[in-house]
Motif scaffolding. Structure first.
Motif, PDB file in Angstrom:
ATOM      1  N   LEU A 151       0.821  -1.231   0.000  1.00 10.14           N
ATOM      2  CA  LEU A 151       0.000   0.000   0.000  1.00 10.14           C
ATOM      3  C   LEU A 151       0.845   1.268   0.000  1.00 10.14           C
ATOM      4  N   ALA A 152       2.145   1.120  -0.136  1.00  7.43           N
ATOM      5  CA  ALA A 152       3.038   2.282  -0.023  1.00  7.43           C
ATOM      6  C   ALA A 152       2.616   3.411  -0.964  1.00  7.43           C
ATOM      7  N   GLY A 153       2.577   4.606  -0.411  1.00  8.10           N
ATOM      8  CA  GLY A 153       2.319   5.788  -1.239  1.00  8.10           C
ATOM      9  C   GLY A 153       0.861   6.028  -1.581  1.00  8.10           C
ATOM     10  N   LEU A 154      -0.044   5.157  -1.126  1.00 10.31           N
ATOM     11  CA  LEU A 154      -1.451   5.367  -1.456  1.00 10.31           C
ATOM     12  C   LEU A 154      -2.090   6.319  -0.451  1.00 10.31           C
ATOM     13  N   GLY A 155      -2.978   7.157  -0.944  1.00 15.81           N
ATOM     14  CA  GLY A 155      -3.757   8.022  -0.064  1.00 15.81           C
ATOM     15  C   GLY A 155      -4.915   7.238   0.551  1.00 15.81           C
ATOM     16  N   ALA A 156      -5.553   7.844   1.551  1.00 14.12           N
ATOM     17  CA  ALA A 156      -6.635   7.141   2.256  1.00 14.12           C
ATOM     18  C   ALA A 156      -7.755   6.731   1.301  1.00 14.12           C
ATOM     19  N   ALA A 157      -8.062   7.590   0.333  1.00  8.87           N
ATOM     20  CA  ALA A 157      -9.158   7.278  -0.591  1.00  8.87           C
ATOM     21  C   ALA A 157      -8.824   6.060  -1.450  1.00  8.87           C
ATOM     22  N   GLU A 158      -7.534   5.893  -1.739  1.00  8.07           N
ATOM     23  CA  GLU A 158      -7.124   4.718  -2.529  1.00  8.07           C
ATOM     24  C   GLU A 158      -7.114   3.465  -1.667  1.00  8.07           C
ATOM     25  N   VAL A 159      -6.599   3.601  -0.455  1.00  7.08           N
ATOM     26  CA  VAL A 159      -6.599   2.441   0.457  1.00  7.08           C
ATOM     27  C   VAL A 159      -8.035   1.939   0.650  1.00  7.08           C
ATOM     28  N   ALA A 160      -8.966   2.874   0.655  1.00  4.25           N
ATOM     29  CA  ALA A 160     -10.369   2.508   0.875  1.00  4.25           C
ATOM     30  C   ALA A 160     -10.912   1.617  -0.240  1.00  4.25           C
ATOM     31  N   ARG A 161     -10.256   1.616  -1.385  1.00  3.69           N
ATOM     32  CA  ARG A 161     -10.746   0.813  -2.519  1.00  3.69           C
ATOM     33  C   ARG A 161     -10.080  -0.555  -2.609  1.00  3.69           C
ATOM     34  N   VAL A 162      -9.189  -0.848  -1.666  1.00  3.30           N
ATOM     35  CA  VAL A 162      -8.451  -2.120  -1.695  1.00  3.30           C
ATOM     36  C   VAL A 162      -9.151  -3.138  -0.799  1.00  3.30           C
ATOM     37  N   VAL A 163      -9.226  -4.375  -1.273  1.00  3.26           N
ATOM     38  CA  VAL A 163      -9.670  -5.497  -0.435  1.00  3.26           C
ATOM     39  C   VAL A 163      -8.411  -6.255  -0.020  1.00  3.26           C
ATOM     40  N   LEU A 164      -8.356  -6.677   1.236  1.00  4.70           N
ATOM     41  CA  LEU A 164      -7.201  -7.475   1.687  1.00  4.70           C
ATOM     42  C   LEU A 164      -7.596  -8.943   1.764  1.00  4.70           C
ATOM     43  N   ALA A 165      -6.611  -9.806   1.534  1.00 11.24           N
ATOM     44  CA  ALA A 165      -6.835 -11.234   1.787  1.00 11.24           C
ATOM     45  C   ALA A 165      -5.683 -11.735   2.638  1.00 11.24           C
ATOM     46  N   TYR A 166      -6.038 -12.286   3.794  1.00 13.07           N
ATOM     47  CA  TYR A 166      -5.024 -12.931   4.630  1.00 13.07           C
ATOM     48  C   TYR A 166      -5.005 -14.410   4.278  1.00 13.07           C
ATOM     49  N   GLU A 167      -3.886 -14.833   3.692  1.00 10.97           N
ATOM     50  CA  GLU A 167      -3.749 -16.226   3.281  1.00 10.97           C
ATOM     51  C   GLU A 167      -2.448 -16.794   3.841  1.00 10.97           C
ATOM     52  N   PRO A 168      -2.521 -17.473   4.987  1.00 10.85           N
ATOM     53  CA  PRO A 168      -1.304 -18.103   5.488  1.00 10.85           C
ATOM     54  C   PRO A 168      -0.825 -19.159   4.477  1.00 10.85           C
ATOM     55  N   VAL A 169       0.438 -19.073   4.106  1.00  9.78           N
ATOM     56  CA  VAL A 169       0.934 -19.919   3.019  1.00  9.78           C
ATOM     57  C   VAL A 169       0.793 -21.401   3.370  1.00  9.78           C
ATOM     58  N   TRP A 170       0.957 -21.728   4.641  1.00 10.54           N
ATOM     59  CA  TRP A 170       0.862 -23.131   5.079  1.00 10.54           C
ATOM     60  C   TRP A 170      -0.553 -23.679   4.984  1.00 10.54           C
ATOM     61  N   ALA A 171      -1.520 -22.805   4.765  1.00  7.10           N
ATOM     62  CA  ALA A 171      -2.915 -23.257   4.672  1.00  7.10           C
ATOM     63  C   ALA A 171      -3.389 -23.359   3.226  1.00  7.10           C
ATOM     64  N   ILE A 172      -2.587 -22.867   2.286  1.00  8.25           N
ATOM     65  CA  ILE A 172      -3.038 -22.832   0.893  1.00  8.25           C
ATOM     66  C   ILE A 172      -2.840 -24.199   0.242  1.00  8.25           C
ATOM     67  N   GLY A 173      -3.953 -24.773  -0.179  1.00  4.87           N
ATOM     68  CA  GLY A 173      -3.910 -26.039  -0.901  1.00  4.87           C
ATOM     69  C   GLY A 173      -3.454 -27.227  -0.065  1.00  4.87           C
ATOM     70  N   THR A 174      -3.438 -27.060   1.250  1.00  6.15           N
ATOM     71  CA  THR A 174      -2.929 -28.123   2.114  1.00  6.15           C
ATOM     72  C   THR A 174      -4.033 -28.870   2.846  1.00  6.15           C
ATOM     73  N   GLY A 175      -5.244 -28.314   2.842  1.00  6.63           N
ATOM     74  CA  GLY A 175      -6.319 -28.911   3.629  1.00  6.63           C
ATOM     75  C   GLY A 175      -6.252 -28.513   5.097  1.00  6.63           C
ATOM     76  N   ARG A 176      -5.263 -27.704   5.442  1.00 12.60           N
ATOM     77  CA  ARG A 176      -5.110 -27.240   6.839  1.00 12.60           C
ATOM     78  C   ARG A 176      -5.470 -25.775   6.912  1.00 12.60           C
ATOM     79  N   ASN A 177      -6.699 -25.474   7.242  1.00 12.24           N
ATOM     80  CA  ASN A 177      -7.066 -24.056   7.326  1.00 12.24           C
ATOM     81  C   ASN A 177      -6.611 -23.468   8.659  1.00 12.24           C
ATOM     82  N   ALA A 178      -6.456 -22.161   8.675  1.00  8.28           N
ATOM     83  CA  ALA A 178      -6.203 -21.488   9.956  1.00  8.28           C
ATOM     84  C   ALA A 178      -7.463 -21.633  10.798  1.00  8.28           C
ATOM     85  N   THR A 179      -7.295 -21.685  12.105  1.00  7.32           N
ATOM     86  CA  THR A 179      -8.481 -21.691  12.968  1.00  7.32           C
ATOM     87  C   THR A 179      -9.081 -20.280  12.938  1.00  7.32           C
ATOM     88  N   PRO A 180     -10.359 -20.166  13.280  1.00  2.86           N
ATOM     89  CA  PRO A 180     -10.944 -18.820  13.341  1.00  2.86           C
ATOM     90  C   PRO A 180     -10.123 -17.903  14.248  1.00  2.86           C
TER      91      PRO A 180
END
Ligand code: PGA
Length: 258
Positions: A151-180
């Motif tokens: 997000l470096a250099g983005l203004g607040a209005a731009e940050v507001a248009r971004v969606v974040l995804a938290y994806e722990p790498v150890w959980a991707i495609g492994t069948g091991r999801n993060a706990t809630p």
């Protein structure tokens, strides 16, 4: 209020014919589902075909990556303008597979985020720690660096248009999801960082998705958490009934998040 969002990341799966069939299955399987936004991200080559299937529906179209330049000598790359022309509204950026297999760094991802925003696309910025990083207690430091870098250099209005995804790498495609609990503590941390990078209001309105082995049988407890605003779904998005079951559960969990 944050409307939950479920994004299908088909990765490098599907010829045009296969993608059309899958998109049709998803479209049919989701009839009447409310309280949740849905975006399908097929491979570049299937964007036009899937866009055709989704036309007139409430399902959105997205891409899995984009270059930061509008045009030029970048063999093999696809620009944001090309995606917009095909009807994309969303683009996944900084996915851990792009970081791992294609050498993408935060600076490059930041350029992509800026270009996507400049073309009116919603970037889904992915962050997440590797297993070894979690084990040595570096999770928060890793996602902080990725978030600040992306997000470096983005203004607040731009940050507001971004969606974040938290994806722990150890959980991707492994069948091991993060706990809630594991997901919630990172989501809350990321939301706090958004507050610093933009404002409290922007942070409160931002959607933070969880990704990593999301399945019909584990999505319920994840989406029950108000911090988790939806999912980025890989493997389970390749089977229409499974994906539809995930979306239904998210929709049923109740529309807006506080
Ligand atoms: P997965 O992939 O659901 O197969 O774990 C998620 C992702 O990579 O976005």
């Amino acid at each position: 209020m944050r409307t939950p969002l479920v994004v299908a990341n088909w990765k490098m799966h599907g010829t045009c014919a296969e993608a059309r069939t899958l998109a049709l299955g998803v479209r049919e399987g989701l009839q009447g589902v409310e309280g949740v936004e849905v975006v399908l991200c097929p491979p570049f080559t299937a964007l036009a075909a899937v866009g055709g299937v989704l036309a007139g529906s409430r399902l959105g179209l997205g891409a899995q990556d984009a270059h930061w330049e509008a045009a030029g000598a970048f063999t093999g790359a696809v620009s944001p303008a090309m995606l917009v022309e095909l009807g994309c509204r969303v683009v996944i950026l900084g996915h851990s597979e792009r970081r791992q297999h294609f050498g993408e760094r935060d600076e490059m991802i930041n350029q992509k985020v800026r270009a996507a925003l400049a073309h009116g696309l919603t970037p889904i910025l992915c962050v997440g720690e590797r297993e070894e990083e979690r084990e040595r207690g570096a999770t928060f430091a890793v996602v902080e660096t990725q978030l600040r870098g992306g997000l470096a250099g983005l203004g607040a209005a731009e940050v507001a248009r971004v969606v974040l995804a938290y994806e722990p790498v150890w959980a991707i495609g492994t069948g091991r999801n993060a706990t809630p609990e594991q997901a919630v503590e990172v989501h809350a941390f990321l939301r706090g960082l958004l507050g610093e990078a933009a404002s409290k209001e922007v942070a409160q309105a931002a959607r933070i998705l969880y990704g990593g082995s999301v399945k019909p049988d584990n999505v319920g407890p994840l989406i029950a958490e108000p911090e988790i605003d939806g999912g980025l779904v890989g493997g389970a998005s390749l089977r229409a009934p499974e994906f539809a079951a995930i979306v239904r559960t998210v929709g049923a969990a109740g529309g807006g998040r506080p």
